[in-house]
Design a protein around this motif. Structure first.
Motif: not given
Length: 109
Positions: A61-77
Motif C-alpha cells: 500500500t505504499d505504492c498503490h491502492s488495494t483493489p479487491r482480490a475479486a477484481a481480477y481472475t486467478a490467471d490475471q493474478w
C-alpha cells in the motif's frame, strides 16, 4: 466459509504496481499456516485472512491502492503478482502465500 470468502474478497487485494521509490518496512508478517495450494479452503480462516491483509499493508500500500482480490481472475493474478514481487520486497514465502490468497479469492474466469 462464505463469510471468510467475503472478508477476503472485500478486504484485501493487490493492484498493479506502477513503481515506488519509498523504503520498505522490515517487519515480517507470518505466513506459516498458508499453504502454497490455493484450493485448500480450510486454510482461509479469519486469522489467516487477517495475516494476508497485514502482508499487503506492510508491502503493497505504499505504492498503490488495494483493489479487491475479486477484481481480477486467478490467471490475471498469476501475471500481475510476478511483476510486483521485487518492488514489493516480498520474501519467497510471502510471495507464495500472497499468490495463494489472491488466487483463492479471485474473480471466477
Amino acid at each position: 466459509m462464505s463469510a471468510v470468502r467475503s472478508v477476503g474478497g472485500i478486504a484485501l487485494s493487490i493492484g498493479l504496481l506502477v513503481g515506488c521509490a519509498t523504503s520498505r518496512p522490515t517487519e515480517s508478517v507470518s505466513t506459516e499456516t498458508v499453504a502454497a495450494t490455493p484450493g485448500d479452503a480450510d486454510q482461509w480462516t479469519p486469522e489467516t485472512v487477517g495475516r494476508m491483509q497485514r502482508l499487503v499493508s506492510a508491502h503493497c500500500t505504499d505504492c498503490h491502492s488495494t483493489p479487491r482480490a475479486a477484481a481480477y481472475t486467478a490467471d490475471q493474478w498469476r501475471r500481475i503478482l510476478p511483476e510486483m514481487r521485487e518492488d514489493a520486497d516480498l520474501s519467497p514465502e510471502e510471495y507464495t502465500a500472497l499468490l495463494a490468497y489472491v488466487v483463492h479469492f479471485a474473480r471466477p474466469n
